[in-house]
Design a protein around this motif. Sequence first.
Motif, mmCIF file in Angstrom:
data_model
loop_
_atom_site.group_PDB
_atom_site.id
_atom_site.type_symbol
_atom_site.label_atom_id
_atom_site.label_comp_id
_atom_site.label_asym_id
_atom_site.label_seq_id
_atom_site.Cartn_x
_atom_site.Cartn_y
_atom_site.Cartn_z
ATOM 1 N N GLU A 1 0.858 -1.178 0.000
ATOM 2 C CA GLU A 1 0.000 0.000 0.000
ATOM 3 C C GLU A 1 0.894 1.229 0.000
ATOM 4 O O GLU A 1 1.870 1.297 0.755
ATOM 5 C CB GLU A 1 -0.905 0.021 1.229
ATOM 6 N N ASN B 1 0.212 5.503 -0.358
ATOM 7 C CA ASN B 1 -0.773 6.577 -0.546
ATOM 8 C C ASN B 1 -2.156 6.013 -0.854
ATOM 9 O O ASN B 1 -2.854 6.456 -1.767
ATOM 10 C CB ASN B 1 -0.329 7.541 -1.640
ATOM 11 N N HIS B 2 -2.502 4.971 -0.068
ATOM 12 C CA HIS B 2 -3.811 4.317 -0.143
ATOM 13 C C HIS B 2 -4.055 3.607 -1.474
ATOM 14 O O HIS B 2 -5.191 3.225 -1.779
ATOM 15 C CB HIS B 2 -4.941 5.333 0.115
ATOM 16 N N LYS B 3 -3.010 3.414 -2.246
ATOM 17 C CA LYS B 3 -3.083 2.628 -3.477
ATOM 18 C C LYS B 3 -2.554 1.229 -3.194
ATOM 19 O O LYS B 3 -1.461 1.066 -2.639
ATOM 20 C CB LYS B 3 -2.244 3.298 -4.572
ATOM 21 N N LYS B 4 -3.323 0.206 -3.551
ATOM 22 C CA LYS B 4 -2.928 -1.185 -3.323
ATOM 23 C C LYS B 4 -2.405 -1.779 -4.625
ATOM 24 O O LYS B 4 -3.079 -1.693 -5.660
ATOM 25 C CB LYS B 4 -4.112 -2.000 -2.815
ATOM 26 N N VAL B 5 -1.213 -2.387 -4.553
ATOM 27 C CA VAL B 5 -0.589 -2.977 -5.729
ATOM 28 C C VAL B 5 -0.104 -4.373 -5.352
ATOM 29 O O VAL B 5 0.568 -4.548 -4.329
ATOM 30 C CB VAL B 5 0.599 -2.138 -6.240
ATOM 31 N N PHE C 1 5.426 0.047 -10.339
ATOM 32 C CA PHE C 1 4.725 1.132 -9.647
ATOM 33 C C PHE C 1 5.708 2.011 -8.873
ATOM 34 O O PHE C 1 5.640 3.255 -8.943
ATOM 35 C CB PHE C 1 3.679 0.536 -8.705
ATOM 36 N N LYS D 1 6.447 5.970 -9.404
ATOM 37 C CA LYS D 1 6.075 6.931 -8.371
ATOM 38 C C LYS D 1 7.283 7.554 -7.676
ATOM 39 O O LYS D 1 7.267 8.735 -7.319
ATOM 40 C CB LYS D 1 5.188 6.250 -7.322
#
Length: 397
Positions: free
Chosen positions: A143, A145-149, A158, A162
């Motif tokens: 996780e 910045n509240h993004k799940k990968v 990713f 980023k």
Amino acid sequence: PRSCVADLSRNRSLSLGWCAGPEEPPPAFYGGEIVAFPLSGGGGTMAALGSDSWWKKTLYLTGGALLAAAAYLLHELLAIRKEEELDSKDAIILHQFSRPRNGVPSLSPFCLKMETYLRMADLPYQNYFDGKLSPQGKMPWIEYNHKKVSGTEFIIDFLEEKLGVNLNKHLGPHERAVSRAVTKMVEEHLYWTLAYCQWVENLHETQKMVSLFGPFSDLLKWIFCHLTKGIVKREMYGHGIGRFSEEEMYTLMEKDMRTLAGLLGDKKYIMGSTVSTVDATVFGHLAQAMWTLPGTRPERLIKGELINLAMYCERIRRKFWPEWHHDDDNTLYESEESSEASKTYSPLQDFSFYSRTETFDEEGNSISQTPDTDYTGHSLFDSDVDMDEYRDHEQCK
């Protein structure tokens, strides 16, 4: 004799046909918190027991005990609890399996690959050992910045996008192509033969390393390991490699390991003198043969004939895992001369937050550290674990 339901507040069910009446549907177990429903009809439980013989009473009581045990086991295996909200703002949170008991960071090659990559890229991260799979059913996952990968390849892509990190910037187009080909050979082929060795052939040793706690920990470990064994065998059969005999699978494994040894040669890393992403992949898998498969063919091969792979694993472990101590901390491995008495392990220090540029002493105090020194201040330069020592040893022999 009427049906009963143990509601555990989840939509996973396990049908039990021995409890229901002839015209009623079988009851179900649902994973979650247990809610007791009173039995209806028949004059109550004790009245029913009073009209039956002693062996039926024993059967009812035993069934009740098994029912309670099954509910507890389902609760433990599914790890059902309210998850705390994680603040992943500008922070990498790495979800992975719990640390095993033998001092190795992970029994999963992909979890070890991902955590090693983060250390190689010098990216601070926070471990979260919740055992919860990603929405795609994958492990590990992150996780940010509240993004799940999920999926190690997508995670790396990713992070490169980023955060601007790139372990492959020194590689040319040809080297990048070779790096990807090696990655796919390791993850799509070698992985399955190592998984077979770990979860099928060497299951009794793997079970000792699994970290589970509680009053039924031994039983839970046995259930978990045998469930995993069945999953591995089924997925290997679907992959195709599981349709061969054990000897044929080990032949394929040996070919892969010899390919890696030939590609590495006397270089420090797979693609040369500088670490790259493929090294995290190869290390994550070879580390399983080095430290989690005692007495097996992969271990004998890597610590014997393919000694350059053992040197490679030691090189990466010492540089990027300074807190990972191992009692066999030497640079020379023999396939037959290692005594079982010397194979003891120290537990890995389990920090929830990690950065390569800072670590902690044994009392938990923060101390400064460079990536090329361990917590004692001893050098961890690549030359400390070099093939020259092995060649000198061979000449003396």
